[in-house]
Design a protein around this motif. Structure first.
Motif, PDB file in Angstrom:
ATOM      1  N   ALA A 203       0.432   4.369   2.396  1.00  0.00           N
ATOM      2  CA  ALA A 203      -0.900   4.700   1.903  1.00  0.00           C
ATOM      3  C   ALA A 203      -1.255   6.143   2.225  1.00  0.00           C
ATOM      4  O   ALA A 203      -1.912   6.833   1.435  1.00  0.00           O
TER       5      ALA A 203
ATOM      6  N   LEU B 113       3.378   0.134   5.577  1.00  0.00           N
ATOM      7  CA  LEU B 113       2.364   0.097   4.530  1.00  0.00           C
ATOM      8  C   LEU B 113       1.285   1.136   4.786  1.00  0.00           C
ATOM      9  O   LEU B 113       0.797   1.789   3.861  1.00  0.00           O
ATOM     10  N   LEU B 114       0.900   1.305   6.030  1.00  0.00           N
ATOM     11  CA  LEU B 114      -0.096   2.323   6.352  1.00  0.00           C
ATOM     12  C   LEU B 114       0.437   3.724   6.058  1.00  0.00           C
ATOM     13  O   LEU B 114      -0.257   4.579   5.515  1.00  0.00           O
TER      14      LEU B 114
ATOM     15  N   LEU C  60       3.187  -3.776   9.334  1.00  0.00           N
ATOM     16  CA  LEU C  60       1.982  -3.122   8.861  1.00  0.00           C
ATOM     17  C   LEU C  60       2.132  -1.609   8.817  1.00  0.00           C
ATOM     18  O   LEU C  60       1.607  -0.946   7.920  1.00  0.00           O
TER      19      LEU C  60
ATOM     20  N   VAL D 281      -9.340   5.038   5.233  1.00  0.00           N
ATOM     21  CA  VAL D 281      -8.810   4.100   6.221  1.00  0.00           C
ATOM     22  C   VAL D 281      -9.450   4.335   7.576  1.00  0.00           C
ATOM     23  O   VAL D 281      -9.862   3.420   8.271  1.00  0.00           O
TER      24      VAL D 281
ATOM     25  N   GLU E 294      -9.912  -3.250   3.442  1.00  0.00           N
ATOM     26  CA  GLU E 294      -8.805  -2.531   4.083  1.00  0.00           C
ATOM     27  C   GLU E 294      -7.454  -3.035   3.584  1.00  0.00           C
ATOM     28  O   GLU E 294      -6.550  -2.257   3.276  1.00  0.00           O
TER      29      GLU E 294
ATOM     30  N   ARG F 150      -6.814  -1.727   0.091  1.00  0.00           N
ATOM     31  CA  ARG F 150      -6.386  -0.312   0.086  1.00  0.00           C
ATOM     32  C   ARG F 150      -4.929  -0.175   0.486  1.00  0.00           C
ATOM     33  O   ARG F 150      -4.180   0.619  -0.091  1.00  0.00           O
ATOM     34  N   ILE F 151      -4.530  -0.962   1.490  1.00  0.00           N
ATOM     35  CA  ILE F 151      -3.131  -0.905   1.941  1.00  0.00           C
ATOM     36  C   ILE F 151      -2.201  -1.352   0.818  1.00  0.00           C
ATOM     37  O   ILE F 151      -1.175  -0.706   0.551  1.00  0.00           O
ATOM     38  N   ARG F 152      -2.552  -2.453   0.146  1.00  0.00           N
ATOM     39  CA  ARG F 152      -1.690  -2.954  -0.937  1.00  0.00           C
ATOM     40  C   ARG F 152      -1.613  -1.946  -2.077  1.00  0.00           C
ATOM     41  O   ARG F 152      -0.541  -1.685  -2.637  1.00  0.00           O
TER      42      ARG F 152
END
Length: 285
Positions: free
Chosen positions: A110, A106-107, A103, A121, A273, A276-278
């Motif tokens: 973003a 990916l964060l 994870l 976020v 959420e 947004r990450i994708r």
């Protein structure tokens, strides 16, 4: 740390069995994971770990599993999903640090895209933290039973027997239709009221005992699902939280409770959420 198969047997502490890549679950020395549970054959089902999903395969002649309230003979399911054999719950759980390690990139991706995403976020995580607190609100699963609709003794006796049979039918369907667990507990309570009205002390004692045991089991499983939701929200395990929400929503389907609104709201926040990450990852790569 390895992925583990979590096994929850009513009345016992949860067990956790580490899995490398695959494992056969059954009873006796030929199984990688041996369970002394009624209905389990020597090699009941096989678990195979994939990158993003768990592949389950049922042995020929084995009693079917249940997944999302329906009979399940095998296929791919997400990590953290619950599946059942009668009253026994299974779930393949990845180590938390592994989930976090996937994870985190990916964060970060973003965050690189635009500073505004970072603010969104943080805002959403704050909302999830508030939701975690709302998860503690009291939920009454089994309110006080209404009086018996039949006031004469013969009518009350007939109604009591009908309600008792309906409760047992609902109880048997619980693993395939989770809300039937609540219905069963409530039907037992009303059957007790009707046995009381009929003057049948033995019948009332019988359904009181069965009903109390059943309501306790359902309440414990409901609390366990709420605990999974709280822990996954605190760990920011978004997919795990969605699985926990799904289990709770199936149990509370159709219930006019503030808690069901909380679950729907939290589910929307998590889906937003994840979206947004994708999107952040797509723009970066």
């Amino acid at each position: 740390m390895k992925t583990k198969l979590e096994v929850s047997i009513p009345g016992e502490a949860d067990r956790h069995f580490p899995i490398d890549t695959r494992a056969v679950v059954g009873k006796g020395p030929t199984a990688d994971i041996s369970l002394d549970v009624p209905g389990v054959i020597a090699q009941h089902f096989r678990v195979k770990l994939g990158p993003n999903e768990v592949d389950l395969r049922l042995a020929p002649g084995a009693r079917p599993l249940a997944y999302e309230g329906r009979p399940f003979s095998g296929g791919a399911i997400p990590y953290g999903s619950d599946f059942y054999l009668d009253r026994v719950r299974f779930s393949c759980v990845k180590p938390k640090q592994e989930a976090n390690s996937k994870l985190l990139p990916l964060l970060l991706a973003a965050l690189v895209v635009v500073g505004g995403v970072f603010a969104l976020v943080l805002s959403n995580q704050s909302g999830l933290a508030t939701s975690s607190e709302a998860n503690e609100q009291e939920v009454v699963l089994f309110p006080e039973a209404p009086a018996c609709p039949q006031t004469d003794a013969p009518g009350a006796a007939h109604k009591a027997l009908s309600l008792e049979r309906a409760a047992r039918t609902k109880r048997e369907r619980y693993r395939y239709a989770a809300h039937d667990g609540l219905d069963a507990g409530r039907l037992y309570a009303q059957a007790a009221q009707c046995y009381l009205a009929a003057g049948d002390a033995a019948g009332k004692q019988r359904v009181d005992k069965e009903g109390d045991e059943w309501r306790q089991q359902v309440t414990l499983e409901f609390r366990a699902a709420r605990l999974r939701l709280r822990s996954t929200l605190q760990a920011k395990d978004l997919n795990g939280a969605l699985n926990a929400i799904g289990a709770l929503q199936r149990m509370l389907a159709g219930e006019p409770l503030p808690y069901t609104s909380y679950l729907a709201s939290t589910e929307r926040q998590i889906q937003l959420e994840l979206y947004r990450i994708r999107k952040g990852a797509e723009k970066t790569f």
